[in-house]
Structures are given as structure tokens and as C-alpha cells.
Design an enzyme around this catalytic site. Structure first.
Site, PDB file in Angstrom:
ATOM      1  N   ASP A 140       0.914  -1.070  -0.139  1.00 44.06           N
ATOM      2  CA  ASP A 140       0.034   0.208  -0.014  1.00 44.06           C
ATOM      3  C   ASP A 140       0.809   1.234   0.004  1.00 44.06           C
ATOM      4  O   ASP A 140       0.785   2.133  -0.812  1.00 44.06           O
ATOM      5  CB  ASP A 140      -1.013  -0.023   1.201  1.00 44.06           C
ATOM      6  CG  ASP A 140      -1.800  -1.056   1.371  1.00 44.06           C
ATOM      7  OD1 ASP A 140      -3.216  -0.791   0.835  1.00 44.06           O
ATOM      8  OD2 ASP A 140      -1.629  -2.201   1.589  1.00 44.06           O
ATOM      9  N   THR A 237      -7.338  -4.794  -0.037  1.00 42.23           N
ATOM     10  CA  THR A 237      -6.278  -5.292   0.729  1.00 42.23           C
ATOM     11  C   THR A 237      -6.485  -6.744   1.406  1.00 42.23           C
ATOM     12  O   THR A 237      -5.643  -7.472   1.511  1.00 42.23           O
ATOM     13  CB  THR A 237      -5.821  -4.355   1.633  1.00 42.23           C
ATOM     14  OG1 THR A 237      -5.528  -3.245   1.619  1.00 42.23           O
ATOM     15  CG2 THR A 237      -4.610  -4.810   2.708  1.00 42.23           C
TER      16      THR A 237
END
Length: 468
Positions: A140, A237
Site C-alpha cells: 500500500d 487489501t
């Protein structure tokens, strides 16, 4: 805008009369061009000339630079001199997302190797919780820093404004030193290979301060005026850490309108059938019967420019070995209009969506196929590519949709021939900051107008009896 600093290509040869297309443009090669379409203009990547390498392997920017992305036809300004040219932005965005996909693939592989049972990993390279307790990984932050640095290098730091999901608070905390080191290593490991993607590498490795600055640069709040990029570095995610579907989403918004979008889908298989299996099974089967080198066996990058009337897909450089616009294919939405034959997508996560309400809607309009539950904006990719016909999302009370979760996917579906609105039939509004303010109940994306109308009617008929 600042001068663009992408790698240089030699000038492309002029097409001969035998191969020239409309207005002298080269005709598209038959092995990668989709069928002829006259929907709002013509849009095609041009044929790529060879790279020009300077000293120490660095890519030289020449005066004869010719952009490979070419969108012809209606444009954005209503025709004539008012048309806006986003060739540089489109090409840069695709290349940047390709780099980001490589970073994600490496981090995901390391997570699965660290803990093949759960995909959660451990240590500085595993899954962490942000201050708001939502999951986050090295990927990320690494993607956000990489995309920020590359866009700033391409267009000039002062010309780039970015709205993105992550901040640097966790990395800058007293407990974040080891995690920051892992992010820096991941970023430098990809940036050093940037010339392979037609981009420039830094003169030297970025330090921790440089990476934090790149992440902090993504602090724009959007709005109705001006130009800004919108980035979701790893959309989905949970899918990412489980070895399943996720996406890197990059879009450009100008004066509140999404003008281009790119979706990197590293685990989106090229055959629809594989979407019905967990990615782990796909990985296992790939080891049993390895695909041939250079085949479209795994992920892809999809992209579209508003006004072209077409959307495109190309294989990952990480899998295919090179970035060539010849490897792009046009994608189109499905022609299915009968609900009995249609497939609908919905989020895997139940925390911010209602599976029961969408199931009731599906039944009321006659949908009979099992829903395709997919993490991330891969749902948008599935509709744009014709692998599904409907995406419905109705958030639970209190949840607000964010622009980075939808911007890139919306323009890709629209240019592939589909329709995306809220449940009231209004376009999504990307001009009001980081949230999709004024959203009427939910989001509905369909491959065609007929299915879209039926879903809207079903929502109106069912909404008062729902608990949302």
C-alpha cells in the site's frame, strides 16, 4: 504543465498508402485490434518504435518524441479546436501502473511464502494495522510512494496533485522504523527497473525521507476545479493478503470529471472461468501445468480515456516480459440483456455492503446465476471485459464511498459501452472532495441500458422495505 520526462522513442515511420488508415493514421494490426467500432470516435495505440538508450543505460528524451497513445474522434471538448489531448497522461499512467503491479506481485509473493496457510505474513513485511485498525501492507505504502515519485518525475513536481488513500502516520511513528525500511526497499527495488517500462529511474536510491515525502505529496483533497490524480494503491487489501484478487487504481480528474482511468489487476485471469476459483487454486494449477512463456496466463492492465468510446487491456510487463502497445486488446461489455443469463458482481466483504439486499434485487429482476463475489475494483474490470453484466453495491448506514474506490473503474466501463450511476440513475459526482457526496442509496454498473433500467426499477420497488 511541466515538461514531461518519460523515456524517449525514436520517431515512428510514416504509414504507407497501403497501410494508412483514416486521416493517414496507421491501420491497427489484425492480431491485436478489436472489431471496428464507430461509437464515439476511434481510439488506438500506435505502433511502438525502438527505445533510445543513453549513457549508463538511462533513457534519453529526444526532440522527436512521439506519443504512442492516440485517441482520435470526438475528444473531450466537443470537437474541433476545443478537443483536449491526454495522450501523455494516458501513456504515463499505464506505464506507472505497470510498475506498481510489479511491486505488488513481489510483496504478495513474499506474504504467501512467509505464511502459506493464511497469507497474512509476519514481521516488517507482513500485514499491519493503521491507526484506524484497517489492514495495510508494505505494498500500500510502496505503491503510493512509487506512483507519486514517477508521476512527479514525468510531469514536474509542481504540476502533480494526488488524492490517495494512505498517509505516513504509521511509518513515521516510533514503532514504524522497520516497516519504513521494508517500504523503502520495495520502492527502490521497482524504481531501479523503471526503464524497462519506459520511465526514468532516480539518479540514486530514495532514502526514507524521500519515500515519506512522496507519500505525503498524495494529500490533495480534490474538489470541483483543477486537475488531480486519484490513486488507490491496493484496492482490496483483504484479497491481496489472502493471495486473491486486488487492483491498483489510478485516475485523472479534471474540473470534477474523470478523464482517464487505469486498473492494474495482477491476479485477474484472462479466462472468465478462473474467476470462479480462489487464486491459490489457480497458482497450484499453474505449477502443475505451467503456461507457455509470454502467454496471457495471468494479470492485466485495463485503461480508457473519456470520449474515445473504447477501452483497452494489455498483459502485465512482469508476466509478459516487455511493455508493447501491440499487446493491447480492445475490451467490450457483454451483449447479454436477458437477466436470466446475466451474472452480477458484488463485494466479498459484508462490512460495508448488504448481500441480502442485492440477493433480493437479483431475484426480483430474474437473475438466476450465482453472484460473482470479487475483491476490489476487479468487479469493474469484469463488467468492462464482458465477464459479468451487473455490479451492485448498497452500503450500510453511515458508510461513505470514496472516490478512489470507483473513479478508474467507472470511466473504463463507460468507454467499454456500459452504464454506471447511483441508484437514482444519476452520474457519480467526483467533484466534491474525497467522498462521493450526494450518492443516492448505492451504485449500479451494468453492461447495457436495459439491464440498468430494470435494476433501478427494482431498487425503487424494494427500498422502503429494506433495512439499509
Amino acid at each position: 504543465m511541466g515538461g514531461l520526462r518519460l523515456s524517449a522513442w525514436a520517431a515512428a515511420p510514416s504509414p504507407s498508402p497501403a497501410t494508412a488508415g483514416p486521416r493517414g493514421f496507421p491501420r491497427s494490426p489484425p492480431d491485436w485490434r478489436g472489431p471496428e467500432r464507430g461509437r464515439r470516435g476511434r481510439c488506438a495505440p500506435s505502433s511502438p518504435p525502438a527505445l533510445s538508450l543513453g549513457a549508463a543505460g538511462r533513457l534519453r528524451v529526444g526532440a522527436d518524441r512521439e506519443w504512442l497513445w492516440d485517441c482520435r474522434g470526438g475528444g473531450l471538448g466537443g470537437g474541433g479546436g476545443g478537443e483536449k489531448d491526454y495522450a501523455k497522461e494516458m501513456e504515463a499512467a499505464v506505464r506507472v501502473v505497470q510498475v506498481a503491479c510489479t511491486l505488488c506481485q513481489r510483496v504478495q509473493d513474499s506474504l504467501l511464502l512467509a505464511d502459506p496457510g493464511s497469507g497474512s505474513g509476519s514481521g516488517s513485511g507482513g500485514v499491519h494495522s493503521k491507526l484506524d485498525r484497517s489492514p495495510v501492507t508494505v505494498a500500500d505504502w510502496g505503491v503510493q510512494a512509487t506512483v507519486s515519485w514517477l508521476l512527479s518525475d514525468c510531469f514536474g513536481d509542481e504540476s502533480v496533485s494526488i488524492v490517495a488513500e494512505e498517509d505516513d502516520k504509521t511509518l513515521s511513528s516510533s514503532d514504524g522504523t522497520a516497516l519504513l525500511e521494508s517500504v523503502v526497499a520495495a520502492v527502490n527495488g521497482c524504481l531501479v527497473e523503471a526503464p524497462k517500462y519506459g520511465l526514468r529511474s532516480p539518479e540514486k536510491d530514495l532514502g526514507a525521507h524521500d519515500v515519506l515525502q512522496a507519500i505525503r505529496k498524495c494529500s490533495s483533497t480534490g474538489g470541483p476545479k483543477g486537475r488531480f490524480w486519484v490513486l488507490d494503491p491496493v484496492d482490496g487489501t483483504l484479497g491481496f493478503v489472502r493471495g486473491d484478487q486486488y487492483a491498483i487504481a489510478l485516475a485523472l480528474i479534471e474540473d470534477g470529471e474523470v478523464v482517464l482511468g487505469v486498473l492494474g489487476c495482477p491476479n485477474y485471469p484472462m479466462k472468465k472461468e478462473w474467476l470462479n476459483y480462489h487464486q491459490r487454486y489457480y497458482r497450484l494449477m499453474s505449477k502443475v501445468a505451467p503456461p507457455t512463456s509470454g502467454s496471457w496466463n495471468k494479470g492485466c492492465v485495463m485503461y480508457a480515456h473519456k470520449g474515445c468510446g473504447q477501452a483497452w487491456m494489455q498483459p502485465l510487463v512482469h508476466d509478459f516480459g516487455m511493455l508493447s502497445w501491440h499487446n493491447s486488446r480492445e475490451v467490450q461489455v457483454s451483449s447479454v440483456s436477458d437477466p436470466v443469463s446475466a451474472t452480477f458482481c458484488e463485494p466479498v466483504e459484508k462490512a460495508n455492503s448488504s448481500h441480502s439486499f442485492t440477493a433480493g434485487l437479483a431475484h426480483s429482476v430474474g437473475l438466476r446465476n450465482q453472484p460473482l463475489r470479487v475483491y476490489s475494483m476487479v468487479k469493474y474490470a469484469a463488467i468492462a471485459r464482458g465477464d459479468a453484466e451487473i455490479f451492485m453495491k448498497f452500503a450500510r448506514a453511515g458508510y461513505k464511498e470514496k472516490i478512489w474506490d470507483h473513479a478508474a473503474g467507472v470511466v473504463i466501463i463507460q468507454e467499454a459501452g456500459g452504464v454506471v450511476t447511483d441508484a437514482g440513475g444519476c452520474p457519480l459526482d467526483f467533484s466534491r472532495g474525497v467522498y462521493l457526496e450526494g450518492l443516492d442509496r448505492g451504485i449500479i454498473a451494468c453492461s447495457g441500458a436495459l439491464l440498468h433500467r430494470r435494476i433501478l426499477q427494482a431498487v425503487d420497488a424494494s427500498w422502503n422495505s429494506s433495512t439499509l
